[in-house]
Design a protein around this motif. Sequence first.
Motif, PDB file in Angstrom:
ATOM      1  N   VAL A  30       0.888  -1.333   0.051  1.00 45.54           N
ATOM      2  CA  VAL A  30       0.001   0.023  -0.017  1.00 45.54           C
ATOM      3  C   VAL A  30       0.885   1.289   0.165  1.00 45.54           C
ATOM      4  CG1 VAL A  30      -1.002  -1.146   1.852  1.00 45.54           C
ATOM      5  CG2 VAL A  30      -0.884   1.076   1.944  1.00 45.54           C
ATOM      6  N   CYS A  31       0.247   2.409  -0.636  1.00 52.05           N
ATOM      7  CA  CYS A  31       1.060   3.543  -0.947  1.00 52.05           C
ATOM      8  C   CYS A  31       0.340   4.849  -0.191  1.00 52.05           C
ATOM      9  CB  CYS A  31       1.243   3.948  -2.309  1.00 52.05           C
ATOM     10  SG  CYS A  31       2.178   2.643  -3.248  1.00 52.05           S
ATOM     11  N   LEU A  32       1.082   5.441   0.808  1.00 49.55           N
ATOM     12  CA  LEU A  32       0.440   6.768   1.597  1.00 49.55           C
ATOM     13  C   LEU A  32       1.391   7.952   0.926  1.00 49.55           C
ATOM     14  CD1 LEU A  32      -1.157   4.773   2.840  1.00 49.55           C
ATOM     15  CD2 LEU A  32       0.072   5.744   5.145  1.00 49.55           C
ATOM     16  N   GLY A  33       0.720   8.995   0.568  1.00 54.24           N
ATOM     17  CA  GLY A  33       1.565  10.104   0.201  1.00 54.24           C
ATOM     18  C   GLY A  33       0.680  11.234   0.259  1.00 54.24           C
ATOM     19  N   VAL A  34       1.435  12.430  -0.252  1.00 54.45           N
ATOM     20  CA  VAL A  34       0.448  13.711  -0.254  1.00 54.45           C
ATOM     21  C   VAL A  34       0.231  14.184  -1.607  1.00 54.45           C
ATOM     22  CG1 VAL A  34       1.318  14.501   2.253  1.00 54.45           C
ATOM     23  CG2 VAL A  34       2.601  15.189   0.119  1.00 54.45           C
ATOM     24  N   ASP A  35      -0.759  15.170  -1.788  1.00 58.29           N
ATOM     25  CA  ASP A  35      -0.853  15.686  -3.324  1.00 58.29           C
ATOM     26  C   ASP A  35       0.114  16.699  -3.398  1.00 58.29           C
ATOM     27  OD1 ASP A  35      -1.938  16.592  -5.661  1.00 58.29           O
ATOM     28  OD2 ASP A  35      -3.959  16.386  -5.144  1.00 58.29           O
ATOM     29  N   ASN A  36       1.284  16.498  -3.974  1.00 59.03           N
ATOM     30  CA  ASN A  36       2.320  17.243  -4.245  1.00 59.03           C
ATOM     31  C   ASN A  36       2.067  18.202  -5.425  1.00 59.03           C
ATOM     32  OD1 ASN A  36       4.731  16.337  -2.681  1.00 59.03           O
ATOM     33  ND2 ASN A  36       4.161  14.530  -3.675  1.00 59.03           N
ATOM     34  N   ARG A  37       1.452  17.848  -6.205  1.00 62.34           N
ATOM     35  CA  ARG A  37       0.773  18.695  -7.460  1.00 62.34           C
ATOM     36  C   ARG A  37       0.052  19.906  -6.681  1.00 62.34           C
ATOM     37  NH1 ARG A  37      -2.724  20.376  -9.864  1.00 62.34           N
ATOM     38  NH2 ARG A  37      -4.225  18.846  -8.310  1.00 62.34           N
ATOM     39  N   GLN A  38      -0.898  19.454  -6.202  1.00 62.13           N
ATOM     40  CA  GLN A  38      -2.034  20.386  -5.332  1.00 62.13           C
ATOM     41  C   GLN A  38      -1.055  21.253  -4.538  1.00 62.13           C
ATOM     42  OE1 GLN A  38      -3.491  19.341  -1.654  1.00 62.13           O
ATOM     43  NE2 GLN A  38      -3.399  21.260  -1.535  1.00 62.13           N
ATOM     44  N   GLY A  39      -0.331  20.760  -3.712  1.00 64.06           N
ATOM     45  CA  GLY A  39       0.524  21.987  -2.900  1.00 64.06           C
ATOM     46  C   GLY A  39       1.121  22.810  -3.525  1.00 64.06           C
ATOM     47  N   ALA A  40       1.994  22.472  -4.706  1.00 66.64           N
ATOM     48  CA  ALA A  40       2.676  23.417  -5.543  1.00 66.64           C
ATOM     49  C   ALA A  40       1.751  24.224  -6.302  1.00 66.64           C
ATOM     50  CB  ALA A  40       3.565  22.622  -6.676  1.00 66.64           C
ATOM     51  N   TYR A  41       0.696  23.736  -6.949  1.00 67.13           N
ATOM     52  CA  TYR A  41      -0.509  24.656  -7.319  1.00 67.13           C
ATOM     53  C   TYR A  41      -0.809  25.574  -6.500  1.00 67.13           C
ATOM     54  CZ  TYR A  41      -4.389  26.029 -10.273  1.00 67.13           C
ATOM     55  OH  TYR A  41      -5.293  26.859 -10.919  1.00 67.13           O
ATOM     56  N   ASP A  42      -1.213  25.299  -5.290  1.00 68.05           N
ATOM     57  CA  ASP A  42      -1.417  26.264  -4.329  1.00 68.05           C
ATOM     58  C   ASP A  42      -0.340  27.390  -3.963  1.00 68.05           C
ATOM     59  OD1 ASP A  42      -3.963  24.943  -4.238  1.00 68.05           O
ATOM     60  OD2 ASP A  42      -3.474  24.324  -2.134  1.00 68.05           O
ATOM     61  N   VAL A  43       0.799  27.110  -3.885  1.00 67.86           N
ATOM     62  CA  VAL A  43       1.910  27.973  -3.515  1.00 67.86           C
ATOM     63  C   VAL A  43       2.054  28.925  -4.858  1.00 67.86           C
ATOM     64  CG1 VAL A  43       4.398  28.128  -3.531  1.00 67.86           C
ATOM     65  CG2 VAL A  43       3.589  26.347  -2.442  1.00 67.86           C
ATOM     66  N   VAL A  44       1.809  28.380  -5.894  1.00 64.35           N
ATOM     67  CA  VAL A  44       2.237  29.288  -7.127  1.00 64.35           C
ATOM     68  C   VAL A  44       0.957  30.180  -7.557  1.00 64.35           C
ATOM     69  CG1 VAL A  44       2.873  29.383  -9.611  1.00 64.35           C
ATOM     70  CG2 VAL A  44       3.827  27.661  -8.162  1.00 64.35           C
ATOM     71  N   THR A  45      -0.278  29.793  -7.210  1.00 56.72           N
ATOM     72  CA  THR A  45      -1.403  30.537  -7.256  1.00 56.72           C
ATOM     73  C   THR A  45      -1.413  31.782  -6.287  1.00 56.72           C
ATOM     74  OG1 THR A  45      -2.487  28.784  -7.846  1.00 56.72           O
ATOM     75  CG2 THR A  45      -3.927  30.504  -7.205  1.00 56.72           C
ATOM     76  N   HIS A  46      -0.870  31.276  -4.966  1.00 55.29           N
ATOM     77  CA  HIS A  46      -0.791  32.384  -3.901  1.00 55.29           C
ATOM     78  C   HIS A  46       0.265  33.422  -4.254  1.00 55.29           C
ATOM     79  CE1 HIS A  46      -0.718  34.152   0.009  1.00 55.29           C
ATOM     80  NE2 HIS A  46       0.624  34.039   0.043  1.00 55.29           N
ATOM     81  N   LEU A  47       1.281  32.845  -4.830  1.00 63.09           N
ATOM     82  CA  LEU A  47       2.411  33.933  -5.229  1.00 63.09           C
ATOM     83  C   LEU A  47       1.901  34.852  -6.246  1.00 63.09           C
ATOM     84  CD1 LEU A  47       4.766  33.442  -3.621  1.00 63.09           C
ATOM     85  CD2 LEU A  47       5.612  31.630  -5.105  1.00 63.09           C
ATOM     86  N   ILE A  48       0.906  34.334  -7.248  1.00 63.10           N
ATOM     87  CA  ILE A  48       0.358  34.885  -8.346  1.00 63.10           C
ATOM     88  C   ILE A  48      -0.511  36.145  -7.909  1.00 63.10           C
ATOM     89  CG2 ILE A  48      -0.972  35.029 -10.411  1.00 63.10           C
ATOM     90  CD1 ILE A  48       0.266  32.305 -10.824  1.00 63.10           C
ATOM     91  N   GLU A  49      -1.268  35.725  -6.799  1.00 60.37           N
ATOM     92  CA  GLU A  49      -2.203  36.603  -6.288  1.00 60.37           C
ATOM     93  C   GLU A  49      -1.601  37.820  -5.559  1.00 60.37           C
ATOM     94  OE1 GLU A  49      -5.684  33.070  -5.224  1.00 60.37           O
ATOM     95  OE2 GLU A  49      -4.515  34.007  -3.531  1.00 60.37           O
ATOM     96  N   LEU A  50      -0.429  37.436  -5.072  1.00 58.24           N
ATOM     97  CA  LEU A  50       0.449  38.566  -4.634  1.00 58.24           C
ATOM     98  C   LEU A  50       1.123  39.347  -5.530  1.00 58.24           C
ATOM     99  CD1 LEU A  50       2.519  36.718  -1.554  1.00 58.24           C
ATOM    100  CD2 LEU A  50       0.456  38.293  -1.271  1.00 58.24           C
ATOM    101  N   GLY A  51       0.685  39.063  -6.413  1.00 57.24           N
ATOM    102  CA  GLY A  51       1.277  39.998  -7.877  1.00 57.24           C
ATOM    103  C   GLY A  51       2.479  39.434  -8.519  1.00 57.24           C
ATOM    104  N   HIS A  52       3.151  38.419  -8.056  1.00 60.58           N
ATOM    105  CA  HIS A  52       4.061  38.194  -8.706  1.00 60.58           C
ATOM    106  C   HIS A  52       4.004  37.244 -10.105  1.00 60.58           C
ATOM    107  CE1 HIS A  52       6.716  38.774  -5.216  1.00 60.58           C
ATOM    108  NE2 HIS A  52       5.557  38.050  -4.610  1.00 60.58           N
ATOM    109  N   ARG A  53       4.717  37.555 -11.010  1.00 62.87           N
ATOM    110  CA  ARG A  53       4.448  36.922 -12.353  1.00 62.87           C
ATOM    111  C   ARG A  53       5.883  36.240 -12.894  1.00 62.87           C
ATOM    112  NH1 ARG A  53       0.090  37.749 -14.898  1.00 62.87           N
ATOM    113  NH2 ARG A  53       0.912  37.508 -17.196  1.00 62.87           N
ATOM    114  N   ARG A  54       7.029  36.653 -12.697  1.00 57.79           N
ATOM    115  CA  ARG A  54       8.292  36.039 -12.680  1.00 57.79           C
ATOM    116  C   ARG A  54       8.647  35.201 -11.368  1.00 57.79           C
ATOM    117  NH1 ARG A  54      10.123  35.542 -17.431  1.00 57.79           N
ATOM    118  NH2 ARG A  54      12.161  35.725 -16.706  1.00 57.79           N
ATOM    119  N   ILE A  55       8.204  33.920 -11.589  1.00 54.12           N
ATOM    120  CA  ILE A  55       8.446  33.069 -10.233  1.00 54.12           C
ATOM    121  C   ILE A  55       9.229  31.798 -10.699  1.00 54.12           C
ATOM    122  CG2 ILE A  55       7.309  31.444  -8.672  1.00 54.12           C
ATOM    123  CD1 ILE A  55       4.639  32.856  -9.524  1.00 54.12           C
TER     124      ILE A  55
END
Lengths: 345, 345
Positions: A163-188
Motif C-alpha cells: 500500500v502507498c501513502l502520500g500527499v498531493d504534491n501537485r496540489q501543494g505546488a499549485y497552491d503555492v504558485v497561485t498564492h504567489l500570483i495573487e500577491l502580484g508575482h509573475r516572474r516566479i
Amino acid sequence: MKKSFGPPETVTLAKIARAAGVSSSTVSRILNGTARVSAEKQRAVEEAVQRYNYRPNVLARSLASGRTDTIGVLTQDIASPFYGEWLRGIEDELTQTGRSPLFASGHWNAADEQRQLENLLARCVDGVIVLHGFVDPDYLRAYSERVPVVMLGRPLDPSPRLVCLGVDNRQGAYDVVTHLIELGHRRIAHISGHALQPDSEQRLIGYREALADAGIPYDDTLIERGNFEESGGLVAMERLLDAGVSFSAVFASNDQTAYGARLALYRRHVRVPDDVSLVGFDDLPGSLYLTPPLTTVRQPIYEIGRMAADAMARLLRGEAVPTQIMRVELIERETTARIGTGAAS
Amino acid sequence: MKKSFGPPETVTLAKIARAAGVSSSTVSRILNGTARVSAEKQRAVEEAVQRYNYRPNVLARSLASGRTDTIGVLTQDIASPFYGEWLRGIEDELTQTGRSPLFASGHWNAADEQRQLENLLARCVDGVIVLHGFVDPDYLRAYSERVPVVMLGRPLDPSPRLVCLGVDNRQGAYDVVTHLIELGHRRIAHISGHALQPDSEQRLIGYREALADAGIPYDDTLIERGNFEESGGLVAMERLLDAGVSFSAVFASNDQTAYGARLALYRRHVRVPDDVSLVGFDDLPGSLYLTPPLTTVRQPIYEIGRMAADAMARLLRGEAVPTQIMRVELIERETTARIGTGAAS
DNA sequence: TTGTAAGCGTTATCAT
DNA sequence: ATGATAACGCTTACAA
C-alpha cells in the motif's frame, strides 16, 4: 552459594518452570496469555519471574512462533530532518502497538536499498515500511509477496500486500504558485529536486499548471535543478542570480532547498521578502526558525509516519488498506509578500 | 508448526544441503568460512545458494551461536538533528564491520530508557551504545556486566566494560567567551540547557571561567535557562530582552538554542551581529545556513559516532578502551563581530 | 575434510 | 487445565 563471575548465567523459561514447579508450557501460556491457568500456578510463576528477573529471549520466541513483532523501516538518511519526522511517527505508533522498528538506510541508492531489504528479510521482520527510494518497483512487488509493504512518498500500483501513502504534491505546488500570483508575482523561479524523483516532478507539474491557469507563459530559464538539500538550493539560487534573469519570487521544491536559497539571497544582499518572496515545501520543524520564518506547504510528516505504522498493523491483521493521497496546506509565514519595491537582478 | 500455503516456502540450510548433496554442517562451514572445504562441494553449495536465492535466517543463527552482530543504540530522539549525526556515524561504522544497529528512543526519560535497555537485552544485542540520557548510573554499571556499554556525552566512572566518549565542553565554552571578550564584549548573556545536564553544566562553567580570567564579574541576570531546543532559545531570549538587562553578545548552550534566540532577535529588530553577537555550540549541519551563518563550536558529532562504534568493536574483541575527551574548535562565521554601534535594549 | 547429532530458548500440537 | 514433545533454522562439538 554460587556467586559466579563472568556473564551471568541466563535465566530461561525452563528454569522458571522448575522454580515454580510447573511445566514450561504452562509458563509460556501464562506469559503469553494463551490459555487459562489456575490462579495458584499463575502466582507461583509470576513470583519466580520476579525473583529471577526473567526476560523471555525474543530470538527464541520469534524462531518458534514465526513472528518477530518487528517492522523493517527502510529510510534513506537516518539524519535527515525530513526522514526524521517520518521515523519518529513510525516509531511512536509502532511501539504503541507492541512492535519495534528496525531501521536501515538506503542512501537513495537502489543497490543499497535492495541489499538492506534482503537483510531485513533475513532478520524475519513481519513487514517493511519503505520511505521513498529508487529500488525497482518490480522487485518491490515480488518482495511484497513475502512480507507486506507500506510505501511512503512513492506512487506504485497498489496491491493487497503493497500500500502507498502520500500527499498531493501537485496540489501543494499549485497552491503555492497561485498564492504567489495573487500577491502580484509573475516572474516566479523554481528550484526543483532530483530528476525522476516523483515528489519533485509532481511539484513541477503543479507549478506549471498554476502558471498556465493564470495565463502566465512558462519560462524555463526560471527553472534550476537542486538536490532536495541545502547545498543544492544554494548553488541553484546562485546560478539563477548569476544568469541575470529577473524574478520576484522563488518556489523551492522543499524546505531544505529553500534554506540554501535563502543563504544565497543573503549573500547577495537580496532581501526576503522585500526583494524576493521565497516558499518551500514540507514545513520541517526548523522552518519556523528561518529568518524570517518560511512560508511553506505543510505536510503532516509525523502523522503520515503514524499512519504508515497503522496501515502496516492493519495489513498484518489481514485487512485491506487503500492507497491514500492527502491534501496539503499552504502555511503563510514571513518570506512572502505582495510584489514590492525592487525585483532581484 | 505446519507450513501453510501462501508465501513462498522458506529456503533453509537443510534444503541447500540436500540440493548440493552435502550435509548441513558443510553448508554452514562454507557460509561462515569456519573450516576448509573441498573446492568441489564449495562450488556445488554456492550454486545451490544462488539458485534458491538462499538467505540464512539471522534469528536461528543467533540463537545457535549466541551472537547477533547487532548493537543496541539508545538514542533520545530519533528525529533530532544532533542525535541524527551521532546515529549516522554509528550506523556507518557499524555496517562497515558487518554489524547492524538497533535503535531505540529514550525521550530523556530514565524510566523509558531503562525499559528500552531491557528490551535490547531481550533481543540479545551484543553491546549497547547509549547517547546521553538520565538513566541511573548504577543501573548502567550493572547492565554493563551483561553486555559492554559505550556511553556518549555523559561522564561516568569507566570500567573495562563501560567506556565513555565525549568532548571538552568546558574548554569549548571557555574559548567562545574568550573570543567574545577579545571582540570587546563585556556584557555576555548565556542561555543554558537543561539543569543537571552535564554538557550544559560544563558549558556554564567554561563561561564563568572565561569571565573570571578576564576580570569580568559574573552577573546572573545575564543567565537564562533554555532546553537545548529552539523553543527554549526563543523564550529565553525574549525574557532577556524583556528584562531590560543590557548585553552585546549571547552565548547559547547549543546551536538549536541559538536558532531560537536568533528568531527572537529578529522579531525585536535586533540585528545580528551588528547589535548583538550570537554564538552556539555543536556546529549542526544547519548552522551553516542560518542567516547569517552561525559562529559556533565545532563538535565532530559524526566522527564521535564512528568512534563509538569502533570502541564497541574493540570492546567486543576484548581490548581495553580508554575514556576519551576530545578538544573542540571554535568556528568563526558571521554572527559575531567586534562590539559596535548599539547594544540591545 | 565431512557427517551426525546435540543443543540454543521458545511456541505449538497433542494427549491426558 | 496441564505436561510431554516436536518443531523453528542454525552452529558446533564430536566422530569418522
